[in-house]
Design a protein around this motif. Structure first.
Motif, mmCIF file in Angstrom:
data_model
loop_
_atom_site.group_PDB
_atom_site.id
_atom_site.type_symbol
_atom_site.label_atom_id
_atom_site.label_comp_id
_atom_site.label_asym_id
_atom_site.label_seq_id
_atom_site.Cartn_x
_atom_site.Cartn_y
_atom_site.Cartn_z
ATOM 1 N N ASP A 356 -10.247 5.058 -3.452
ATOM 2 C CA ASP A 356 -11.092 3.787 -4.005
ATOM 3 C C ASP A 356 -10.380 2.688 -4.658
ATOM 4 O OD1 ASP A 356 -13.137 5.077 -3.201
ATOM 5 O OD2 ASP A 356 -13.645 6.070 -5.171
ATOM 6 N N PHE A 357 -9.323 3.260 -5.588
ATOM 7 C CA PHE A 357 -8.585 2.100 -6.272
ATOM 8 C C PHE A 357 -7.845 1.302 -5.088
ATOM 9 C CE2 PHE A 357 -4.008 1.266 -7.876
ATOM 10 C CZ PHE A 357 -4.511 0.440 -9.055
ATOM 11 N N GLU A 358 -7.055 1.798 -3.917
ATOM 12 C CA GLU A 358 -6.723 1.000 -3.174
ATOM 13 C C GLU A 358 -7.573 -0.220 -2.522
ATOM 14 O OE1 GLU A 358 -4.883 1.200 1.307
ATOM 15 O OE2 GLU A 358 -4.964 2.977 0.225
ATOM 16 N N SER A 359 -8.797 0.337 -2.264
ATOM 17 C CA SER A 359 -10.023 -0.498 -1.955
ATOM 18 C C SER A 359 -10.301 -1.571 -2.958
ATOM 19 C CB SER A 359 -11.261 0.220 -1.520
ATOM 20 O OG SER A 359 -10.923 1.026 -0.378
ATOM 21 N N LYS A 432 2.604 7.617 -1.189
ATOM 22 C CA LYS A 432 1.440 7.146 -1.753
ATOM 23 C C LYS A 432 1.697 5.844 -2.719
ATOM 24 C CE LYS A 432 -3.207 7.118 -2.030
ATOM 25 N NZ LYS A 432 -4.210 7.054 -0.704
ATOM 26 N N MET A 433 2.394 5.989 -3.724
ATOM 27 C CA MET A 433 2.831 5.020 -4.758
ATOM 28 C C MET A 433 3.296 3.780 -3.984
ATOM 29 S SD MET A 433 1.863 6.238 -7.563
ATOM 30 C CE MET A 433 1.717 7.503 -8.402
ATOM 31 N N ALA A 434 4.126 3.945 -2.722
ATOM 32 C CA ALA A 434 4.703 2.857 -2.282
ATOM 33 C C ALA A 434 3.641 1.938 -1.440
ATOM 34 C CB ALA A 434 5.647 3.279 -1.270
ATOM 35 N N TRP A 435 2.674 2.768 -1.005
ATOM 36 C CA TRP A 435 1.586 2.149 -0.160
ATOM 37 C C TRP A 435 0.514 1.368 -1.313
ATOM 38 C CZ3 TRP A 435 0.532 1.276 4.653
ATOM 39 C CH2 TRP A 435 -0.864 1.124 5.057
ATOM 40 N N LEU A 436 0.482 1.963 -2.363
ATOM 41 C CA LEU A 436 -0.455 1.315 -3.369
ATOM 42 C C LEU A 436 -0.026 -0.021 -3.883
ATOM 43 C CD1 LEU A 436 -1.913 4.285 -5.061
ATOM 44 C CD2 LEU A 436 -3.235 2.865 -3.586
ATOM 45 N N ILE A 437 1.513 0.034 -4.220
ATOM 46 C CA ILE A 437 2.087 -1.388 -4.487
ATOM 47 C C ILE A 437 2.140 -2.130 -3.305
ATOM 48 C CG2 ILE A 437 4.376 -2.064 -5.071
ATOM 49 C CD1 ILE A 437 5.100 0.315 -6.457
ATOM 50 N N LEU A 438 2.377 -1.672 -2.058
ATOM 51 C CA LEU A 438 2.432 -2.768 -0.801
ATOM 52 C C LEU A 438 1.103 -3.312 -0.794
ATOM 53 C CD1 LEU A 438 3.797 -3.775 1.772
ATOM 54 C CD2 LEU A 438 2.489 -1.739 2.879
ATOM 55 N N ALA A 439 -0.154 -2.462 -0.928
ATOM 56 C CA ALA A 439 -1.443 -3.194 -1.156
ATOM 57 C C ALA A 439 -1.329 -4.166 -2.135
ATOM 58 C CB ALA A 439 -2.418 -2.062 -1.306
ATOM 59 N N LEU A 440 -0.868 -4.005 -3.143
ATOM 60 C CA LEU A 440 -0.813 -5.167 -4.193
ATOM 61 C C LEU A 440 -0.235 -6.306 -3.882
ATOM 62 C CD1 LEU A 440 -1.219 -6.138 -7.164
ATOM 63 C CD2 LEU A 440 0.896 -4.801 -7.924
ATOM 64 N N LEU A 441 0.986 -6.122 -3.174
ATOM 65 C CA LEU A 441 2.016 -6.992 -2.935
ATOM 66 C C LEU A 441 1.207 -8.044 -1.714
ATOM 67 C CD1 LEU A 441 5.592 -5.390 -3.089
ATOM 68 C CD2 LEU A 441 4.371 -6.839 -4.772
#
Length: 610
Positions: A356-359, A432-441
């Motif tokens: 949900d956070f990623e979305s 998972k952490m890298a993926w969430l940061i990638l979503a932000l970037l």
């Protein structure tokens, strides 16, 4: 505490008091051809009868008002010894196929003895509630030393055992130790005499009341699914914090102390220990270990709730070895199963909340560009969240251990900042952490397009990526993502900064000829000065509105701009200032001295350290 009805039930006589008032010697055996077992019975009956009858709670004053074990511990052990001898002889008579009439007297005497011991057992448990509280008991390492041993030692060499017991008492001087030893002695005597049910009933009633009271004092309550669902989150957070505190005390003290006491008192019987401990603790333990599952299944899911659920997961996980040891009986497997189910449900909640956070990151709809190319609120919110999340990396490693990694066919693996190799894939929590940061970037890259000025786009990207890098460097994200990830993104920050310089200050740099001979006439020199004045003035006005909050990045950008402008301009200025001084209107042509240029650059990019 059990009520009066319970007390009267436990101690209701099995034989009438009128029977006890007469001497049991009338049941003596006929002297004609007595067997060996009958002879032993006569002898044991004669020895045991005075000792047991003295403490008959139905017929003697001392038996009614005095506690045997409190009155005289040596006499109490003599009483136990007499009962054990009587029981052995009765067993011998049964193996010799003696008639029931020959067992009438010892059976009656045994009933009187059991009533006495049942009362003593109840009194010790009741009067020593403070000495037998779980905190006192849990400090003793009695479980392993007591389980498997037996008070038969007392029977084999009573004097030696009394001496050892007295030595232990003199060293420890602890009332709980005395009470535990007395309870064990009584329990083993009653169990071996066939009165296990009566002994267990008294023990379960009293000890369950203590455990239930302990659970109540720890403020552990049973909630329905509807209550959890409707509960305000701030209130539920307080309940979760209270539960965490209760968990540690319950596991380390309440349940552990109860297990130690139960193991010690009923050391001679695994089945009795298991039955008693299970019935005493099951209700409270199921409420305690069921609370996290209830929260995970019935709370409204949101990323901000993840931390409290991770706290609960951590609580159970940190105490799992103790839980597994304390509730190791087969009958308590449902308790361990409940604790494990709570872990699973908490993990599922965390999984879903992170998705949900990623979305939420990818759906952020803010379109207004940040003034001066500064830090976007999404960047601070995401990185603050992830830096706190990284503090739970050990727990997340367990939760995400079975998570499938992102499909490598959908994007280059290096996008995450890790080496694009199959040799040593990053652990799931790092991915998972890298993926969430990638979503932000990716989202920031899209937001950069809201700037009309290209230089501001790159400055915005440089500022925000620098914030991301700084947060990683100063949190546990650094250990999860590694030096390679940091090096890659630090390099990208430099690329963004270089692009910002090229687009923001390129005209100024290009206005100064690197070849001084190109300005060979006063007219050309004048044109170069005018072009520099115009481009520098425009760049300064525009870029002075920009912000670079990170001190090192700010200093690096200013130093880089200064290196590209100041030396060339100083050289050009030094070479042609005399020519311009002789020219008409030279003041309007040469507007900036080299020192002025350096000062203007040095005061740019207001901002504070993030």
């Amino acid at each position: 505490m059990p009520g009066k009805g319970v007390t009267s039930f436990c101690f209701s006589p099995k034989a009438s008091s009128s029977t006890h008032s007469h001497s049991l010697s009338r049941f003596a055996f006929s002297p004609s051809q007595p067997s060996l077992s009958e002879t032993l019975m006569d002898r044991n009956l004669a020895t045991a009868e005075p000792t047991i009858m003295k403490w008959d709670p139905q017929s003697t004053t001392v038996g009614r008002i005095t506690s045997l074990f409190h009155h005289n511990r040596r006499e109490a052990r003599d009483f136990i010894q007499a009962v054990n001898s009587l029981q052995k002889t009765m067993h011998l008579l049964l193996t010799d196929n003696s008639t029931s009439s020959k067992l009438a007297a010892p059976k009656t005497l045994m009933q009187i003895a059991m009533k006495r011991l049942e009362k003593e057992f109840y009194q010790i448990l009741s009067m020593n509630r403070a000495h037998l509280d779980p905190e006192s008991v849990s400090t003793r390492s009695l479980r392993t030393s007591s389980t498997g041993s037996s008070t038969s030692d007392y029977e084999e060499d009573d004097d030696d055992c009394v001496r050892v017991a007295n030595e232990m008492i003199s060293e420890v001087e602890d009332a709980s130790t005395l009470a535990m030893e007395d309870l064990r002695l009584i329990a083993e005597c009653m169990v071996s005499s066939g009165y296990a049910k009566e002994c267990m009933k008294v023990y379960k009633i009293i000890r369950k009341s203590i455990v239930d009271e302990g659970i109540y004092r720890l403020e552990v309550e049973k909630y329905t699914s509807s209550q959890i669902h409707k509960m305000d989150w701030q209130v539920l957070e307080l309940r979760i914090q209270s539960w965490r505190n209760a968990l540690t005390t319950a596991v380390k003290t309440l349940f552990n102390g109860e297990r130690i006491l139960c193991d010690h008192v009923f050391a001679s019987s695994d089945s009795i220990r298991e039955s008693c401990f299970t019935e005493i603790t099951k209700e409270g333990a199921m409420i305690l270990f069921g609370f996290p599952e209830n929260v995970a299944k019935n709370s409204k899911r949101s990323p901000d709730k993840v931390f409290r659920l991770l706290d609960m997961y951590s609580g159970i996980s940190d105490h799992w070895l103790e839980i597994d040891s304390i509730f190791s009986f087969q009958l308590t497997i449902t308790i361990k199963s409940q604790a494990l189910t709570s872990l699973i449900k908490l993990g599922e909640f965390v999984h879903a909340a992170l998705n949900d956070f990623e979305s939420a990151v990818l759906k952020d709809s803010t379109k207004s560009p940040v003034l001066g190319g500064g830090i976007h609120h999404l960047t601070t919110e995401v990185m603050n969240y992830l830096s706190i999340l990284a503090d739970y990396s050990n727990i997340l490693s367990d939760i995400l251990a079975d998570s499938p990694p992102p499909a490598k066919h959908s994007f280059p693996y290096s996008y995450l900042g890790f080496p694009d190799s199959d040799a040593s894939p990053a652990p799931p929590v790092s991915l998972k952490m890298a993926w969430l940061i990638l979503a932000l970037l990716c989202k920031l890259d899209a937001k950069a397009n809201y700037y009309n000025d290209v230089s501001l786009r790159y400055l915005f990207l440089a500022n925000n990526l620098q914030y991301v890098v700084a947060k990683v460097q100063t949190s546990n994200l650094k250990h999860l993502l590694g030096a390679g990830w940091l090096a890659k993104h630090e390099s990208t920050v430099k690329q963004f900064a270089a692009n910002y310089e090229r687009h923001g200050w390129g005209d100024v740099i290009d206005s100064i000829p690197s070849n001084l001979t190109a300005a060979d006439t006063p007219v050309k020199i004048k044109e170069i000065f005018k072009k520099f004045n115009t481009s520098f003035n425009q760049a300064y006005k525009k870029q002075s509105l920009c912000v670079v909050p990170h001190r090192k990045l700010r200093d690096d950008i200013k130093a880089s701009i200064a290196r590209k402008i100041e030396p060339l301009y100083r050289q050009f200025y030094s070479s042609h200032r005399l020519t311009m001084r002789r020219a008409r209107n030279s003041v309007s042509v040469v507007r900036f001295a080299p020192e002025d240029v350096g000062h203007h650059i040095s005061v740019m990019f207001s901002g504070t350290e993030e």
